[in-house]
Design a protein around this motif. Structure first.
Motif, PDB file in Angstrom:
ATOM      1  N   UNK A  20       0.843  -1.072  -0.128  1.00 60.02           N
ATOM      2  CA  UNK A  20      -0.076   0.132  -0.033  1.00 60.02           C
ATOM      3  C   UNK A  20       0.990   1.240  -0.084  1.00 60.02           C
ATOM      4  N   UNK A  21       1.844   1.322   0.960  1.00 59.40           N
ATOM      5  CA  UNK A  21       2.992   2.379   0.885  1.00 59.40           C
ATOM      6  C   UNK A  21       3.620   2.522  -0.342  1.00 59.40           C
ATOM      7  N   UNK A  22       4.060   1.564  -0.966  1.00 61.92           N
ATOM      8  CA  UNK A  22       4.781   1.563  -2.115  1.00 61.92           C
ATOM      9  C   UNK A  22       3.826   2.225  -3.424  1.00 61.92           C
ATOM     10  N   UNK A  23       2.514   1.889  -3.159  1.00 63.40           N
ATOM     11  CA  UNK A  23       1.662   2.468  -4.429  1.00 63.40           C
ATOM     12  C   UNK A  23       1.121   3.777  -4.221  1.00 63.40           C
ATOM     13  N   UNK A  59       8.586  14.229 -14.747  1.00 65.12           N
ATOM     14  CA  UNK A  59       8.801  12.758 -14.822  1.00 65.12           C
ATOM     15  C   UNK A  59       7.675  12.275 -15.703  1.00 65.12           C
ATOM     16  N   UNK A  60       7.627  11.202 -16.369  1.00 60.49           N
ATOM     17  CA  UNK A  60       6.586  10.793 -17.396  1.00 60.49           C
ATOM     18  C   UNK A  60       5.311  10.207 -16.613  1.00 60.49           C
ATOM     19  N   UNK A  61       5.798   9.545 -15.264  1.00 58.82           N
ATOM     20  CA  UNK A  61       4.973   8.828 -14.572  1.00 58.82           C
ATOM     21  C   UNK A  61       5.090   9.269 -13.089  1.00 58.82           C
ATOM     22  N   UNK A  62       4.071   9.235 -12.250  1.00 58.42           N
ATOM     23  CA  UNK A  62       4.286   9.434 -10.781  1.00 58.42           C
ATOM     24  C   UNK A  62       5.179   8.594 -10.213  1.00 58.42           C
ATOM     25  N   UNK A  63       6.232   9.230  -9.502  1.00 61.94           N
ATOM     26  CA  UNK A  63       7.014   8.273  -8.660  1.00 61.94           C
ATOM     27  C   UNK A  63       6.461   7.532  -7.353  1.00 61.94           C
ATOM     28  N   UNK A  64       6.650   6.153  -7.400  1.00 61.37           N
ATOM     29  CA  UNK A  64       6.042   5.207  -6.598  1.00 61.37           C
ATOM     30  C   UNK A  64       7.407   4.365  -5.958  1.00 61.37           C
ATOM     31  N   UNK A  65       7.369   4.098  -4.905  1.00 58.92           N
ATOM     32  CA  UNK A  65       8.439   3.225  -4.240  1.00 58.92           C
ATOM     33  C   UNK A  65       8.385   1.840  -4.718  1.00 58.92           C
ATOM     34  N   UNK A  66       7.132   1.513  -5.142  1.00 61.61           N
ATOM     35  CA  UNK A  66       6.542   0.256  -5.549  1.00 61.61           C
ATOM     36  C   UNK A  66       6.943  -1.112  -4.806  1.00 61.61           C
TER      37      UNK A  66
END
Length: 564
Positions: free
Chosen positions: A397-400, A408-415
């Motif tokens: 959940x946190x990584x999403x 940046x072309x897409x939002x940064x996520x920790x994944x």
């Protein structure tokens, strides 16, 4: 014979069957693990050879459906990085001590240098118009620094940018990895000659420092009260006046042995057994009185000493002072053993599940404390599955959570790599505050971590195998080997001499720091083989948590910022 062939053939050809997929992973992992044990010049690739076994399997068409491979790859990565976070979490924030800040600063500089060398190689050797060139260099980077979690994080980020058409960077990783292992050790040896290090002198220097160091290990001594000022004073008053941590575990007054508490009154001629930090023993002895040659523990008396294992989750995080062992339970805790190390039992020291505490007192009181603490080895042997999966859930959940950054072309996520890693570090350090039992035996942690790693490596290898030949032979494989070698050694040859000449670290600590920066166990094993002290392990463990975190985080930043 034909019937046997017809019976076995579907196991190898029916890619949609569960039996085929299970057999595929079993063969790839078993072959990779066994081949990884083969040593060349005393160095082995370990479980990373599973990646090469997977590449061979994928190349000959021994594969599985892509969705299955993707799921197993991602689940293996999540399990791997989460167990790493649980392992490093308890010591993550404590690694930033005085010397730790310098070592971690050097490690962070080394990681930055790896990235800068990668970009330099990219612009020198590759066509910047090729959209796959930079992603492949990211794969080369993580092979060069022998960091598999970083490969996983980069793979995940590439999927979010390119979808199913993401470049198979595992091929570049595989090209750079073998020389990465050799390059780390080779560059470390080269530092010895650049800095004119003599191993024997370094050993002697460490020995001298060890002998001069007055550490916090428990120190036990028997004293007699000869200071007239202490007559009629309570143990609490003496403790407050000295302002030093010590425990009086036994006291003899008028020939009668007892367990003192905070209200016990001192009298001239009292004899006592004191446990304190080694650094405080001279001050305490000077204030109370001289040492005695007797040993209370050898006298016949109704008191017992017992090591008690903390397995009750309710004890997690509670300090020794908050438990009031002497006043409420009639016993004293004199020392704590944690991960094989003896710690002085100061009032402010928080207990953790898995600690062993030395308790002294009447046998029935000691038994009551043992029941309160748990003292059940069986309970520790049962893994805390709930904590692991609660942590994984929170990590995903946190990584999403998306963080939009201009440009940046897409939002940064920790994944699924960064999110579980950060949550695992926080749970490993502070989980007891929210009643999560985070203790996992070393063997259990290693088992789960290795299972996650081999599942990830096998999946990546099988997926990359189909196009591996074209990528390596026709797509510049030799360039990946060459640039990977440069990425490996150049930062070490800059960072090592600076650590030696400017910060004056001993050579063995530098060896451990380099191995930790590259998260490379073979390099640590080599460092331990040439040093009889624990300096390499200290250097490695000091920088490993932050290095692992930065490797995973920078993998995603590189892809999302520069490969979109």
């Amino acid at each position: 014979m034909m019937e046997i062939f017809n019976w076995l053939a579907p196991l190898f050809t029916s890619t949609d069957s569960v039996a085929h997929i299970a057999l595929l992973y079993a063969i790839v992992i078993a072959v990779g693990v066994y081949l990884g044990k083969i040593k060349i010049f005393g160095i082995s690739l370990g479980v990373t050879f599973v990646l090469f076994a997977g590449i061979v399997a994928g190349h000959i068409g021994f594969t599985a459906p892509t969705p299955i491979l993707t799921f197993i790859q991602d689940f293996g990565l999540i399990l791997f990085v989460f167990m790493i976070g649980m392992q490093v979490g308890p010591g993550f924030f404590e690694s930033f001590g005085k010397a730790g800040i310098k070592l971690n600063g050097l490690a962070a500089t080394g990681i930055l240098l790896n990235i800068l060398v990668m970009f330099a190689c990219y612009f020198i050797f590759f066509d910047s118009a090729d959209k796959n060139a930079l992603p492949m260099m990211v794969g080369t980077l993580y092979g060069a620094v022998t960091n598999t979690p970083g490969l996983g994080a980069a793979n995940e980020a590439l999927t979010s940018v390119f979808g199913q058409d993401a470049p198979q960077i595992a091929s570049a990783y595989a090209c750079a990895y073998p020389l990465g292992v050799l390059g780390i050790i080779g560059a470390t040896i080269l530092i010895r000659y650049i800095c004119k290090v003599r191993l024997e002198e370094e050993e002697n220097r460490l020995k001298a420092m060890e002998e001069a160091d007055i550490n916090k290990k428990p120190y036990k001594m028997h004293l007699e009260v000869t200071n007239k000022y202490l007559e009629g004073k309570t143990l609490l008053q003496v403790h407050n006046f000295l302002n030093r941590d010590f425990v009086v575990s036994r006291l003899v007054h008028d020939g009668e042995l007892s367990i003192p508490n905070r209200d016990t009154v001192f009298h001239m001629g009292d004899q006592m057994l004191i446990v304190c930090a080694e650094a405080d023993q001279e001050a305490i002895m000077a204030f109370i009185g001289p040492k005695l040659d007797i040993d209370f523990e050898q006298q016949d008396q109704p008191l017992v000493s017992k090591r008690i294992l903390i397995t009750n989750p309710k004890m997690n995080g509670k300090t020794l002072g908050a438990m009031h062992f002497s006043s409420m339970h009639g016993v004293n805790v004199t020392r704590i053993t944690r991960h094989g190390m003896d710690l002085f039992a100061s009032a402010s020291l928080p207990m953790q599940v898995g600690d062993r505490i030395m308790v002294v007192g009447p046998e029935d009181a000691v038994d009551r404390v043992a029941n309160k603490m748990g003292n059940s080895i069986k309970r520790l042997n049962a893994p805390n599955i709930a904590t692991i999966f609660v942590g994984i859930m929170l990590g995903i959940i946190f990584g999403s959570i998306p963080v939009s950054i201009p440009g940046m072309p897409v939002a940064l996520k920790l994944g699924i790599a960064g999110g579980p890693l950060i949550i695992a570090i926080l749970i490993g350090r502070y989980g007891y505050k929210i009643k999560l039992v985070t203790y996992t035996t070393t063997s259990a942690n290693m088992m789960l971590r290795e299972i996650g790693l081999v599942l990830f490596l096998a999946s990546v290898g099988i997926r990359a195998g189909a196009g591996f030949w074209d990528t390596v032979i026709q797509g510049g494989g030799l360039y990946y080997v060459l640039t990977g070698f440069l990425i490996t050694i150049i930062p070490i040859l800059i960072m090592g001499p600076i650590a030696r000449m400017k910060f004056k670290f001993d050579y063995f600590t530098i060896m451990g720091m380099i191995a930790g920066t590259y998260t490379d166990p073979p390099a640590l094993a080599y460092a331990n083989s040439v040093c009889s002290k624990d300096a390499p392990a200290v250097g490695y463990s000091t920088v490993y948590p932050l290095s692992m975190f930065l490797r995973i985080l920078t993998a995603q930043i590189l892809v999302l910022f520069f490969c979109g």
